[in-house]
Design a protein around this motif. Structure first.
Motif, PDB file in Angstrom:
ATOM      1  N   UNK A 230       0.843  -1.200   0.000  1.00 13.30           N
ATOM      2  CA  UNK A 230       0.000   0.000   0.000  1.00 13.30           C
ATOM      3  C   UNK A 230       0.876   1.247   0.000  1.00 13.30           C
ATOM      4  N   UNK A 231       2.010   1.173   0.710  1.00 12.11           N
ATOM      5  CA  UNK A 231       2.926   2.311   0.764  1.00 12.11           C
ATOM      6  C   UNK A 231       3.441   2.646  -0.617  1.00 12.11           C
ATOM      7  N   UNK A 232       3.793   1.613  -1.425  1.00 13.46           N
ATOM      8  CA  UNK A 232       4.284   1.865  -2.777  1.00 13.46           C
ATOM      9  C   UNK A 232       3.234   2.563  -3.622  1.00 13.46           C
ATOM     10  N   UNK A 233       1.970   2.137  -3.494  1.00 13.47           N
ATOM     11  CA  UNK A 233       0.914   2.809  -4.255  1.00 13.47           C
ATOM     12  C   UNK A 233       0.795   4.276  -3.832  1.00 13.47           C
ATOM     13  N   UNK A 234       0.997   4.514  -2.547  1.00  7.21           N
ATOM     14  CA  UNK A 234       0.921   5.901  -2.051  1.00  7.21           C
ATOM     15  C   UNK A 234       2.055   6.730  -2.628  1.00  7.21           C
ATOM     16  N   UNK A 235       3.276   6.183  -2.629  1.00  2.00           N
ATOM     17  CA  UNK A 235       4.418   6.934  -3.187  1.00  2.00           C
ATOM     18  C   UNK A 235       4.236   7.180  -4.683  1.00  2.00           C
ATOM     19  N   UNK A 236       3.704   6.186  -5.382  1.00  2.00           N
ATOM     20  CA  UNK A 236       3.437   6.367  -6.818  1.00  2.00           C
ATOM     21  C   UNK A 236       2.403   7.485  -7.035  1.00  2.00           C
ATOM     22  N   UNK A 237       1.433   7.569  -6.139  1.00  2.00           N
ATOM     23  CA  UNK A 237       0.423   8.634  -6.234  1.00  2.00           C
ATOM     24  C   UNK A 237       1.053  10.010  -6.022  1.00  2.00           C
ATOM     25  N   UNK A 238       2.049  10.069  -5.123  1.00  2.00           N
ATOM     26  CA  UNK A 238       2.742  11.344  -4.899  1.00  2.00           C
ATOM     27  C   UNK A 238       3.437  11.780  -6.181  1.00  2.00           C
ATOM     28  N   UNK A 239       4.150  10.840  -6.825  1.00  2.00           N
ATOM     29  CA  UNK A 239       4.884  11.166  -8.053  1.00  2.00           C
ATOM     30  C   UNK A 239       3.918  11.582  -9.152  1.00  2.00           C
ATOM     31  N   UNK A 240       2.780  10.910  -9.220  1.00  2.00           N
ATOM     32  CA  UNK A 240       1.816  11.181 -10.276  1.00  2.00           C
ATOM     33  C   UNK A 240       1.053  12.479 -10.049  1.00  2.00           C
ATOM     34  N   UNK A 241       0.603  12.692  -8.840  1.00  2.00           N
ATOM     35  CA  UNK A 241      -0.270  13.848  -8.565  1.00  2.00           C
ATOM     36  C   UNK A 241       0.504  15.141  -8.338  1.00  2.00           C
ATOM     37  N   UNK A 242       1.738  15.019  -7.870  1.00  2.00           N
ATOM     38  CA  UNK A 242       2.495  16.235  -7.543  1.00  2.00           C
ATOM     39  C   UNK A 242       3.888  16.187  -8.174  1.00  2.00           C
ATOM     40  N   UNK A 243       3.942  16.096  -9.476  1.00  2.00           N
ATOM     41  CA  UNK A 243       5.254  16.009 -10.143  1.00  2.00           C
ATOM     42  C   UNK A 243       6.046  17.306  -9.986  1.00  2.00           C
ATOM     43  N   UNK A 244       7.342  17.125  -9.923  1.00  2.00           N
ATOM     44  CA  UNK A 244       8.207  18.292  -9.838  1.00  2.00           C
ATOM     45  C   UNK A 244       8.372  18.847  -8.438  1.00  2.00           C
ATOM     46  N   UNK A 245       7.702  18.265  -7.448  1.00  2.00           N
ATOM     47  CA  UNK A 245       7.835  18.748  -6.072  1.00  2.00           C
ATOM     48  C   UNK A 245       8.926  17.973  -5.337  1.00  2.00           C
ATOM     49  N   UNK A 246       9.384  18.538  -4.243  1.00  2.00           N
ATOM     50  CA  UNK A 246      10.370  17.830  -3.423  1.00  2.00           C
ATOM     51  C   UNK A 246       9.784  16.533  -2.880  1.00  2.00           C
ATOM     52  N   UNK A 247       8.488  16.541  -2.573  1.00  2.00           N
ATOM     53  CA  UNK A 247       7.832  15.331  -2.080  1.00  2.00           C
ATOM     54  C   UNK A 247       7.842  14.240  -3.141  1.00  2.00           C
ATOM     55  N   UNK A 248       7.633  14.622  -4.414  1.00  2.00           N
ATOM     56  CA  UNK A 248       7.662  13.647  -5.505  1.00  2.00           C
ATOM     57  C   UNK A 248       9.057  13.037  -5.647  1.00  2.00           C
ATOM     58  N   UNK A 249      10.091  13.848  -5.544  1.00  2.00           N
ATOM     59  CA  UNK A 249      11.461  13.340  -5.613  1.00  2.00           C
ATOM     60  C   UNK A 249      11.739  12.381  -4.466  1.00  2.00           C
ATOM     61  N   UNK A 250      11.288  12.739  -3.255  1.00  2.00           N
ATOM     62  CA  UNK A 250      11.481  11.856  -2.097  1.00  2.00           C
ATOM     63  C   UNK A 250      10.703  10.557  -2.273  1.00  2.00           C
ATOM     64  N   UNK A 251       9.522  10.632  -2.868  1.00  2.00           N
ATOM     65  CA  UNK A 251       8.703   9.440  -3.092  1.00  2.00           C
ATOM     66  C   UNK A 251       9.416   8.483  -4.048  1.00  2.00           C
ATOM     67  N   UNK A 252      10.051   9.026  -5.096  1.00  2.00           N
ATOM     68  CA  UNK A 252      10.803   8.196  -6.019  1.00  2.00           C
ATOM     69  C   UNK A 252      11.927   7.459  -5.287  1.00  2.00           C
ATOM     70  N   UNK A 253      12.604   8.175  -4.415  1.00  2.00           N
ATOM     71  CA  UNK A 253      13.682   7.546  -3.639  1.00  2.00           C
ATOM     72  C   UNK A 253      13.128   6.457  -2.735  1.00  2.00           C
ATOM     73  N   UNK A 254      11.953   6.675  -2.159  1.00  2.00           N
ATOM     74  CA  UNK A 254      11.355   5.666  -1.280  1.00  2.00           C
ATOM     75  C   UNK A 254      10.932   4.440  -2.088  1.00  2.00           C
ATOM     76  N   UNK A 255      10.451   4.666  -3.293  1.00  2.00           N
ATOM     77  CA  UNK A 255      10.035   3.551  -4.144  1.00  2.00           C
ATOM     78  C   UNK A 255      11.230   2.619  -4.458  1.00  2.00           C
TER      79      UNK A 255
END
Length: 259
Positions: A230-255
């Motif tokens: 479920x966590x991976x789906x959440x991180x993927x949602x961060x990358x998809x919904x908020x591209x270009x943000x610091x949170x999206x970059x951190x989500x990619x690293x977490x993935x």
């Protein structure tokens, strides 16, 4: 005969002399009578004039007496009016002083009230790109709660933030309070509560400037609960919904680390 003639001559001469004397005496008597009559007329005229003058004077006095009384009454009334005017002037001056004192006191009281109310007046706040009005007490309570989060007093911070939401349910701080409440619950390791808080925050304000951070934090909570799928789906949602943000970059690293 001669003697008789002389006597007759003498008598004739005497008669001749006596006739002019008698004429003179007669004229003097008439003059005296004329003078007496004139004096009598003058005296009568003077008496009549005096009588008329006395009558006129009496008439004038009779007419002047009411005028004098009227003048006295008018003078009395004028004196009374002057006294009234003086009293009114004094009263007006006192009223003017009293009014000035009252206005000064009201001004002082108004300024004192404003000084007391000023700390209670709503204040304009700019937070997370949004502007809104808050009361001084509202701001004070918010700042105190956030201070607890920053000091790492997470248990106290959770209690303070929940109390804020209960007291100010419609506050402009609500979104920010929910975001920091989720972080405080995460810091306290209340992951399930943090997940519920972050989900409510994202659902209520998906366009909030901190929505990406909240979604990333939600994924971290799921990782802590070992719910990696479920966590991976959440991180993927961060990358998809908020591209270009610091949170999206951190989500990619977490993935890359979460399997």
């Amino acid at each position: 005969m001669r003697g008789l003639r002389l006597t007759l001559v003498a008598l004739a001469t005497g008669v001749a002399f006596l006739q002019p004397a008698r004429a003179g005496l007669f004229e003097d008597d008439e003059a005296r009578r004329a003078i007496l009559e004139l004096r009598t007329k003058i005296q009568a005229n003077e008496d009549a004039a005096k009588q008329r003058a006395d009558q006129l004077n009496t008439l004038i006095q009779d007419q002047l007496q009411p005028l004098r009384r009227s003048m006295l009454e008018l003078n009395s009334q004028l004196d009374a009016l002057r006294a009234d005017v003086a009293n009114l002037r004094g009263a007006n001056e006192r009223l003017a002083r009293d009014l000035a004192d009252t206005q000064r006191k009201l001004t002082d009281q108004s300024q004192a009230v404003e000084a007391r109310l000023k700390p209670l007046e709503p204040q304009k706040i700019s937070l997370d790109g949004r502007e809104f009005q808050v009361s001084p007490d509202e701001r004070s309570q918010y700042d105190a709660a956030i201070g607890l989060v920053r000091r790492g007093d997470f248990a106290e911070a959770v209690a303070a933030l929940n109390a804020f939401l209960k007291r100010y349910p419609a506050s402009g701080y609500t979104d920010s309070v929910r975001f920091w409440l989720g972080n405080a619950q995460y810091g306290k390791r209340d992951y399930k509560d943090a997940i519920a808080t972050f989900k409510a925050f994202i659902a209520g304000s998906p366009d909030h400037p901190r929505a990406a951070e909240a979604l990333l934090a939600l994924g971290n909570c799921q990782v802590e609960l070992k719910d990696n799928k479920v966590a991976r789906r959440t991180f993927e949602e961060v990358v998809k919904s908020y591209p270009g943000t610091e949170a999206a970059q951190a989500a990619k690293e977490r993935l890359a680390t979460v399997r």
